[in-house]
Enzyme design. Sequence first.
Site, PDB file in Angstrom:
ATOM      1  N   ASN A 196      -5.447  -4.359 -13.056  1.00  0.00           N
ATOM      2  CA  ASN A 196      -5.572  -5.544 -12.040  1.00  0.00           C
ATOM      3  C   ASN A 196      -5.505  -4.959 -10.852  1.00  0.00           C
ATOM      4  OD1 ASN A 196      -5.701  -8.408 -11.569  1.00  0.00           O
ATOM      5  ND2 ASN A 196      -3.281  -7.741 -11.746  1.00  0.00           N
ATOM      6  N   HIS A 203      -3.875  -6.508  -7.041  1.00  0.00           N
ATOM      7  CA  HIS A 203      -2.772  -7.908  -6.563  1.00  0.00           C
ATOM      8  C   HIS A 203      -2.518  -7.932  -5.847  1.00  0.00           C
ATOM      9  CE1 HIS A 203       1.047 -10.918  -7.211  1.00  0.00           C
ATOM     10  NE2 HIS A 203       1.013  -9.453  -6.409  1.00  0.00           N
ATOM     11  N   ARG A 257      -4.970 -15.908 -15.883  1.00  0.00           N
ATOM     12  CA  ARG A 257      -4.081 -15.576 -17.303  1.00  0.00           C
ATOM     13  C   ARG A 257      -3.577 -14.141 -17.799  1.00  0.00           C
ATOM     14  NH1 ARG A 257      -5.477 -19.445 -21.220  1.00  0.00           N
ATOM     15  NH2 ARG A 257      -5.362 -17.512 -22.901  1.00  0.00           N
ATOM     16  N   ASP A 304       2.982  -8.439 -13.640  1.00  0.00           N
ATOM     17  CA  ASP A 304       2.308  -7.757 -12.601  1.00  0.00           C
ATOM     18  C   ASP A 304       3.393  -6.554 -12.088  1.00  0.00           C
ATOM     19  OD1 ASP A 304       0.214  -8.415 -11.494  1.00  0.00           O
ATOM     20  OD2 ASP A 304       1.443 -10.737 -10.631  1.00  0.00           O
TER      21      ASP A 304
END
Length: 224
Positions: A115, A117, A91, A153
């Site tokens: 995060n 990625h 999400r 991102d």
Amino acid sequence: MIRLGVLASGGGTNLQAILDACAARRIDAQVAVVLSNIPGAGALARAERAGTATEVLPSKGIADRAAYDAQLAERLKAHGVQLVCLAGYMRIVTPTFLRAFGPSAESRSCPRVMNIHPGLLPSFPGLHAQKQALDYGARFAGCTVHFVDEGTDTGPIVAQAIVPVLPDDTEAALAARILVEEHRLYPQAIQWFAQGLLSLDGRHVRVDGGRSPAPFAHANPMVE
């Protein structure tokens, strides 16, 4: 020692890397809670096996994303979370959530949501980054740890690792090699945060005295 909150929607291999690094004292942190938006997600079972608290906040059918994220932030704060780590969390978090975990004096102007990625940002953001790299004909792929902002991102980059794209690569084969680097890179970035080594200057993340992980995972296949 800081308290981590991990958000995960899937099997949780990056969560496992974080749990293992905490147990081995390679991260000066403990995972205070693992929270998933998917009931029965594999990450929850990993957390339970490690004796870590778990919570589920189902997102299916939720129309008010800001209200959902406000509740999500409340649950994390109830566990004393100081850094939120997204680990396969499917999400996009809202500004409501990001404000709840914005910079603090202890975080040295850095956001408190991180995060990982599976692509070399800013190239190939979003879903299926490995397939994007193959379809584009990229010679190199890799992974990126970044702070989270309101885009997809697009947050400031903390660290990256590079993996060559081999001539016979499939999406699955490339993803597997990148995942090895994710499991190495994410704990290191979290440790820098835990040690207070990260600071933010515009879009530039500074690592004060930290030893950067080797960016190249493998030898360049284009060099004889």
